[in-house]
Design a protein around this motif. Sequence first.
Motif, PDB file in Angstrom:
ATOM      1  N   GLU A 126       0.806  -1.333   0.024  1.00  0.00           N
ATOM      2  CA  GLU A 126       0.164   0.014  -0.103  1.00  0.00           C
ATOM      3  C   GLU A 126       0.567   1.234  -0.107  1.00  0.00           C
ATOM      4  OE1 GLU A 126      -2.545  -0.301   3.460  1.00  0.00           O
ATOM      5  OE2 GLU A 126      -3.577  -2.205   2.820  1.00  0.00           O
ATOM      6  N   ILE A 127       2.010   1.149   0.688  1.00  0.00           N
ATOM      7  CA  ILE A 127       2.794   2.536   0.913  1.00  0.00           C
ATOM      8  C   ILE A 127       3.878   2.823  -0.437  1.00  0.00           C
ATOM      9  CG2 ILE A 127       4.373   1.531   2.742  1.00  0.00           C
ATOM     10  CD1 ILE A 127       2.703   4.910   3.104  1.00  0.00           C
ATOM     11  N   LEU A 128       4.405   1.642  -0.602  1.00  0.00           N
ATOM     12  CA  LEU A 128       5.567   1.846  -1.532  1.00  0.00           C
ATOM     13  C   LEU A 128       5.087   2.824  -2.782  1.00  0.00           C
ATOM     14  CD1 LEU A 128       7.035  -1.562  -1.700  1.00  0.00           C
ATOM     15  CD2 LEU A 128       8.315   0.827  -1.298  1.00  0.00           C
ATOM     16  N   PRO A 129       3.673   2.767  -3.324  1.00  0.00           N
ATOM     17  CA  PRO A 129       3.650   3.536  -4.659  1.00  0.00           C
ATOM     18  C   PRO A 129       3.521   4.869  -4.206  1.00  0.00           C
ATOM     19  CG  PRO A 129       2.025   1.818  -4.551  1.00  0.00           C
ATOM     20  CD  PRO A 129       2.996   1.587  -3.265  1.00  0.00           C
ATOM     21  N   LYS A 130       3.444   5.230  -2.692  1.00  0.00           N
ATOM     22  CA  LYS A 130       3.135   6.682  -2.623  1.00  0.00           C
ATOM     23  C   LYS A 130       4.553   7.305  -2.183  1.00  0.00           C
ATOM     24  CE  LYS A 130      -1.422   5.503  -0.775  1.00  0.00           C
ATOM     25  NZ  LYS A 130      -2.179   5.206   0.244  1.00  0.00           N
ATOM     26  N   MET A 131       5.430   6.408  -1.849  1.00  0.00           N
ATOM     27  CA  MET A 131       6.877   6.905  -1.274  1.00  0.00           C
ATOM     28  C   MET A 131       7.665   7.486  -2.488  1.00  0.00           C
ATOM     29  SD  MET A 131       7.832   3.660   1.153  1.00  0.00           S
ATOM     30  CE  MET A 131       9.401   4.191   1.613  1.00  0.00           C
ATOM     31  N   SER A 132       8.519   8.349  -2.049  1.00  0.00           N
ATOM     32  CA  SER A 132       9.687   8.863  -2.979  1.00  0.00           C
ATOM     33  C   SER A 132      10.670   8.013  -3.193  1.00  0.00           C
ATOM     34  CB  SER A 132      10.059  10.401  -2.297  1.00  0.00           C
ATOM     35  OG  SER A 132      11.226   9.849  -1.397  1.00  0.00           O
ATOM     36  N   SER A 133      11.402   8.324  -4.388  1.00  0.00           N
ATOM     37  CA  SER A 133      12.398   7.571  -4.831  1.00  0.00           C
ATOM     38  C   SER A 133      13.627   7.422  -3.665  1.00  0.00           C
ATOM     39  CB  SER A 133      13.125   7.971  -5.931  1.00  0.00           C
ATOM     40  OG  SER A 133      12.236   7.768  -7.005  1.00  0.00           O
ATOM     41  N   ASP A 134      13.838   8.484  -3.041  1.00  0.00           N
ATOM     42  CA  ASP A 134      14.843   8.717  -2.058  1.00  0.00           C
ATOM     43  C   ASP A 134      14.364   7.831  -0.840  1.00  0.00           C
ATOM     44  OD1 ASP A 134      16.195  10.312  -3.276  1.00  0.00           O
ATOM     45  OD2 ASP A 134      15.650  12.272  -2.218  1.00  0.00           O
ATOM     46  N   SER A 135      12.906   7.651  -0.370  1.00  0.00           N
ATOM     47  CA  SER A 135      12.543   6.839   0.534  1.00  0.00           C
ATOM     48  C   SER A 135      12.611   5.460   0.234  1.00  0.00           C
ATOM     49  CB  SER A 135      11.313   7.315   1.106  1.00  0.00           C
ATOM     50  OG  SER A 135      10.808   8.735   1.604  1.00  0.00           O
ATOM     51  N   LYS A 136      12.417   5.225  -0.991  1.00  0.00           N
ATOM     52  CA  LYS A 136      12.368   3.889  -1.362  1.00  0.00           C
ATOM     53  C   LYS A 136      13.772   3.341  -1.419  1.00  0.00           C
ATOM     54  CE  LYS A 136       8.410   4.060  -4.417  1.00  0.00           C
ATOM     55  NZ  LYS A 136       7.959   4.158  -5.924  1.00  0.00           N
ATOM     56  N   ALA A 137      14.831   4.290  -1.753  1.00  0.00           N
ATOM     57  CA  ALA A 137      16.221   3.668  -1.889  1.00  0.00           C
ATOM     58  C   ALA A 137      16.654   3.619  -0.258  1.00  0.00           C
ATOM     59  CB  ALA A 137      17.242   4.787  -2.410  1.00  0.00           C
ATOM     60  N   TYR A 138      16.149   4.297   0.790  1.00  0.00           N
ATOM     61  CA  TYR A 138      16.627   4.364   2.056  1.00  0.00           C
ATOM     62  C   TYR A 138      16.114   2.891   2.640  1.00  0.00           C
ATOM     63  CZ  TYR A 138      16.958   5.238   6.919  1.00  0.00           C
ATOM     64  OH  TYR A 138      17.109   4.955   8.594  1.00  0.00           O
ATOM     65  N   LEU A 139      14.721   2.785   2.399  1.00  0.00           N
ATOM     66  CA  LEU A 139      14.111   1.468   2.888  1.00  0.00           C
ATOM     67  C   LEU A 139      14.751   0.362   2.281  1.00  0.00           C
ATOM     68  CD1 LEU A 139      12.010   0.311   4.513  1.00  0.00           C
ATOM     69  CD2 LEU A 139      10.456   0.392   2.521  1.00  0.00           C
ATOM     70  N   LEU A 140      15.187   0.167   1.147  1.00  0.00           N
ATOM     71  CA  LEU A 140      15.848  -1.001   0.415  1.00  0.00           C
ATOM     72  C   LEU A 140      17.274  -1.164   0.973  1.00  0.00           C
ATOM     73  CD1 LEU A 140      16.019  -3.008  -1.855  1.00  0.00           C
ATOM     74  CD2 LEU A 140      17.063  -1.284  -3.337  1.00  0.00           C
ATOM     75  N   GLY A 141      17.955  -0.037   1.257  1.00  0.00           N
ATOM     76  CA  GLY A 141      19.228   0.098   1.984  1.00  0.00           C
ATOM     77  C   GLY A 141      19.085  -0.806   3.443  1.00  0.00           C
ATOM     78  N   TYR A 142      18.038  -0.135   4.169  1.00  0.00           N
ATOM     79  CA  TYR A 142      17.712  -0.762   5.287  1.00  0.00           C
ATOM     80  C   TYR A 142      17.509  -2.225   5.539  1.00  0.00           C
ATOM     81  CZ  TYR A 142      16.121  -0.072  10.386  1.00  0.00           C
ATOM     82  OH  TYR A 142      15.886  -0.219  11.593  1.00  0.00           O
ATOM     83  N   GLY A 143      16.533  -2.715   4.312  1.00  0.00           N
ATOM     84  CA  GLY A 143      16.254  -3.893   4.287  1.00  0.00           C
ATOM     85  C   GLY A 143      17.594  -4.796   3.812  1.00  0.00           C
ATOM     86  N   GLU A 144      18.285  -4.245   3.045  1.00  0.00           N
ATOM     87  CA  GLU A 144      19.434  -5.131   2.511  1.00  0.00           C
ATOM     88  C   GLU A 144      20.362  -5.114   3.932  1.00  0.00           C
ATOM     89  OE1 GLU A 144      21.034  -3.064  -0.431  1.00  0.00           O
ATOM     90  OE2 GLU A 144      19.888  -4.099  -2.140  1.00  0.00           O
ATOM     91  N   GLY A 145      20.473  -4.213   4.919  1.00  0.00           N
ATOM     92  CA  GLY A 145      21.295  -4.329   5.922  1.00  0.00           C
ATOM     93  C   GLY A 145      20.930  -5.410   6.996  1.00  0.00           C
ATOM     94  N   TYR A 146      19.578  -5.502   7.150  1.00  0.00           N
ATOM     95  CA  TYR A 146      18.974  -6.850   7.836  1.00  0.00           C
ATOM     96  C   TYR A 146      19.427  -8.068   7.390  1.00  0.00           C
ATOM     97  CZ  TYR A 146      16.027  -4.361  11.447  1.00  0.00           C
ATOM     98  OH  TYR A 146      15.495  -4.016  12.577  1.00  0.00           O
ATOM     99  N   LYS A 147      19.274  -8.083   5.925  1.00  0.00           N
ATOM    100  CA  LYS A 147      19.556  -9.217   5.219  1.00  0.00           C
ATOM    101  C   LYS A 147      21.064  -9.418   5.223  1.00  0.00           C
ATOM    102  CE  LYS A 147      19.829 -11.054   0.750  1.00  0.00           C
ATOM    103  NZ  LYS A 147      19.734 -10.852  -0.966  1.00  0.00           N
ATOM    104  N   LYS A 148      21.848  -8.883   5.294  1.00  0.00           N
ATOM    105  CA  LYS A 148      23.425  -9.081   5.540  1.00  0.00           C
ATOM    106  C   LYS A 148      23.572  -9.457   6.861  1.00  0.00           C
ATOM    107  CE  LYS A 148      28.066  -7.018   4.884  1.00  0.00           C
ATOM    108  NZ  LYS A 148      28.802  -5.864   4.535  1.00  0.00           N
ATOM    109  N   LYS A 149      22.953  -8.722   7.841  1.00  0.00           N
ATOM    110  CA  LYS A 149      23.137  -9.223   9.469  1.00  0.00           C
ATOM    111  C   LYS A 149      22.591 -10.536   9.609  1.00  0.00           C
ATOM    112  CE  LYS A 149      24.096  -8.692  13.676  1.00  0.00           C
ATOM    113  NZ  LYS A 149      25.320  -8.801  14.216  1.00  0.00           N
ATOM    114  N   ALA A 150      21.535 -10.924   8.898  1.00  0.00           N
ATOM    115  CA  ALA A 150      20.886 -12.210   9.034  1.00  0.00           C
ATOM    116  C   ALA A 150      21.638 -13.232   8.534  1.00  0.00           C
ATOM    117  CB  ALA A 150      19.458 -12.154   8.326  1.00  0.00           C
ATOM    118  N   GLU A 151      22.336 -12.935   7.257  1.00  0.00           N
ATOM    119  CA  GLU A 151      23.331 -13.933   6.667  1.00  0.00           C
ATOM    120  C   GLU A 151      24.567 -14.275   7.683  1.00  0.00           C
ATOM    121  OE1 GLU A 151      23.815 -12.078   2.855  1.00  0.00           O
ATOM    122  OE2 GLU A 151      21.919 -13.087   2.011  1.00  0.00           O
TER     123      GLU A 151
END
Length: 92
Positions: A55-80
């Motif tokens: 619901e929220i992704l289409p409403k987010m700015s490109s910068d916010s999406k990039a930040y969220l992606l980076g945050y998720g990738e950080g969690y992924k790296k930590k989990a790995e």
Amino acid sequence: MSLSNTKLLTRVLNNAILSLSTTKIAIKQYRKKVIAKMDSTVSATEKDLLKTFKEILPKMSSDSKAYLLGYGEGYKKKAEETEKEQEEKNDD
């Protein structure tokens, strides 16, 4: 434009429309299969999380999406890293 050119153009456009609709139907069917598989493996909390992002992704700015992606990738790296450490402990 001659009548034969008009008929040819009409035929080409009709074929293009048919092709696009067929592709769209195939994509919908694939999505249904993926969602059905996901339903059996994803917890209720994870489903809520995905629904919220849907619901929220289409409403987010490109910068916010990039930040969220980076945050998720950080969690992924930590989990790995944690998983790798657990495997190393189990191997010892």
